[in-house]
Design a protein around this motif. Structure first.
Motif, PDB file in Angstrom:
ATOM      1  N   LEU A 105       0.762  -1.197  -0.070  1.00 42.00           N
ATOM      2  CA  LEU A 105       0.000  -0.274  -0.239  1.00 42.00           C
ATOM      3  C   LEU A 105       0.896   1.370  -0.079  1.00 42.00           C
ATOM      4  CD1 LEU A 105      -2.857  -0.850   2.290  1.00 42.00           C
ATOM      5  CD2 LEU A 105      -3.111   0.194   0.304  1.00 42.00           C
ATOM      6  N   ILE A 106       1.747   1.498   0.951  1.00 41.60           N
ATOM      7  CA  ILE A 106       2.866   2.619   0.894  1.00 41.60           C
ATOM      8  C   ILE A 106       3.502   2.513  -0.366  1.00 41.60           C
ATOM      9  CG2 ILE A 106       4.712   3.496   2.174  1.00 41.60           C
ATOM     10  CD1 ILE A 106       3.666   1.897   4.509  1.00 41.60           C
ATOM     11  N   GLY A 107       4.093   1.321  -0.830  1.00 43.19           N
ATOM     12  CA  GLY A 107       4.736   1.688  -2.035  1.00 43.19           C
ATOM     13  C   GLY A 107       3.945   2.134  -3.130  1.00 43.19           C
ATOM     14  N   LEU A 108       2.932   1.409  -3.407  1.00 44.36           N
ATOM     15  CA  LEU A 108       1.897   1.976  -4.432  1.00 44.36           C
ATOM     16  C   LEU A 108       1.485   3.442  -4.307  1.00 44.36           C
ATOM     17  CD1 LEU A 108       0.064  -1.541  -4.956  1.00 44.36           C
ATOM     18  CD2 LEU A 108       1.673  -0.548  -6.666  1.00 44.36           C
ATOM     19  N   LEU A 109       1.071   3.727  -3.263  1.00 48.15           N
ATOM     20  CA  LEU A 109       0.685   5.111  -3.034  1.00 48.15           C
ATOM     21  C   LEU A 109       1.950   5.995  -3.275  1.00 48.15           C
ATOM     22  CD1 LEU A 109      -1.494   7.010  -1.777  1.00 48.15           C
ATOM     23  CD2 LEU A 109      -0.667   6.881   0.529  1.00 48.15           C
TER      24      LEU A 109
END
Length: 455
Positions: A395-399
């Motif tokens: 989630l953090i990486g894609l955001l």
């Protein structure tokens, strides 16, 4: 039992003859991934970060693997060929508009990449002829290749699978040969290039990694074939992870070979044909021909895999009422109308031009949809038996990747940002209309099913 667990139960499929094994599924995923991306991203990456291109490609691959984790977990749990759309709809059953919007985004993202693959195929196919710069000839060839693979997909699932095998694995062999030859004809070394490189910020590398992420689009096409595969619980993770590993390996080795053998100036000057032009300078005419052959196979398999997977997703969405119902009709298991519609819309995009803008739309869409899938899996992590920290990391990486690519577009290509925004507005309006129409139809059906009170 929670409300989600009651409503989001996995599908149970009847035993039937299956046509696609792991090799065919890997071919479908690689066909979607190793398409036109590697032949266009190389020039952009080198122009921005030079020798650090392989690092950005590696980071993009790792981010794709994190995104794939949620697709795999949801795919194994739901076993639904609707994939992205169906996962979101079943995870959040009370959000009709959100499900419709995700469905429209995903399908039109695939249509944009299908148009790009066909255009890239045509560009390489006519590059050795006198009419190479004739735009209408290029578009006619693009339409022809779309037509060919439309007919193949309608003709036979098994025939498509075998042809996909042949194209993809031949393509991998050719790209391996190109990589080996380039490295063997190195004009410099990585330490020398690093010493000559100007200061490159970490931010620049991360931005390129976000752009490179697009080159891994296509692994989720495996899930669209769930009704044609044996043992989805084992086949889905095996095929996706193996395809991602092979794609990353190809990209890294090929990029290293290119930056060692081809002067950066040549790569940057010929961004769309960097490999063909550069290999021709190093190896002569046969090197150019080999790269062109690899490009044609790469784009061909990408077209075939995208038509196969995305058309099935479109049919599932239409069956739920978020696209015209005619797109849900099938001949046996093949969604003929959806295949024809996708191919027609892709050809219209080719005729309209501005494919670079359409590609950027597909890039942003893929990042956003992957982010939504990670969120859905995080909500379902207990049922899908997913790791909370891996899903949170995704989630953090894609955001962050979505933010970085939008930041790059806004600062460097604001006109494209505006065009992308207009496309999203139109898609949002279409998805809103069909979600409202579907809800109205359901209310009318419920009213008609009620017994006559006067009776």
């Amino acid at each position: 039992m929670s409300e989600i667990s009651q409503l989001a139960t996995p599908q149970i499929h009847r035993k039937r003859n299956k046509d696609l094994g792991v090799l065919e599924l890997v071919a479908i995923a690689l066909g979607g991934m190793v398409g036109g991306g590697i032949f266009t991203i190389l020039g952009v990456s080198v122009s921005m970060i030079g020798v650090y291109t392989p690092i950005a490609i590696s980071l993009g691959g790792l981010l794709a693997a994190l995104a794939a984790y949620s697709y795999i977990k949801l795919g194994v749990y739901y076993k639904d060929e609707g994939a992205t759309y169906s996962f979101y709809k079943k995870t959040f059953p009370n959000s009709a508009f959100a499900a419709s919007l995700v469905g429209w985004w995903v399908v039109f993202g695939y249509i944009s990449t299908l148009a790009l693959y066909a255009y890239t195929f045509a560009s390489y196919a006519i590059s050795s002829f006198e009419f190479a710069n004739n735009e209408w000839v290029r578009k006619a060839v693009a339409g022809l290749v779309i037509l060919v693979f439309t007919l193949i997909n309608i003709w036979s699932v098994k025939g498509m699978g075998k042809i996909e095998d042949l194209m993809v694995y031949t393509k991998l062999l050719i790209l391996a040969i190109i990589s080996f030859v380039l490295i063997n004809n190195s004009q410099t070394s990585l330490p020398v290039l690093v010493s000559q490189e100007q200061d490159i910020s970490v931010l620049s590398i991360v931005i390129v990694a976000s752009i490179t992420f697009v080159a891994y689009e296509g692994f989720q096409l495996v899930i669209n074939a769930v009704n044609e595969m044996d043992e989805p619980d084992k086949s889905i993770p095996k095929a996706i992870y193996l395809a991602l590993f092979l794609a990353m390996l190809i990209y890294i080795v090929l990029s290293i070979g290119a930056i060692l053998a081809i002067p950066f100036a040549d790569i940057i000057q010929n961004k769309e044909y960097a490999l063909a032009a550069g290999t021709g300078n190093v190896l002569g005419h046969w090197g150019t021909d080999l790269v062109i052959l690899g490009a044609l196979l790469a784009t061909s398999s990408a077209i075939s895999g995208t038509v196969f997977g995305a058309s099935r997703q479109m049919a599932v969405i239409a069956q739920d009422g978020y696209f015209p119902s005619v797109l849900a009709k099938r001949n046996l298991r093949t969604p003929v109308n959806a295949i024809i519609t996708m191919a027609s819309l892709a050809f219209l995009l080719v005729l309209a031009g501005s494919l670079e803008v359409i590609l950027e739309f597909g890039s942003v869409t893929f990042l956003l949809v992957s982010l939504l899938m990670a969120y859905a899996n995080f909500c379902m992590r207990k049922l899908t038996k997913s790791s909370a920290w891996i899903t949170a990391l995704a989630l953090i990486g894609l955001l962050m990747a979505t933010f970085f690519i939008l930041f790059y577009e806004l600062n460097n290509q604001p006109e494209q940002m505006l065009f992308i925004l207009i496309i999203y507005v139109l898609l949002t309006m279409g998805s809103w209309f069909y979600s409202r129409h579907r809800q109205s139809s359901r209310v009318e059906n419920l009213d008609e099913s009620k017994p006559d009170k006067l009776a």
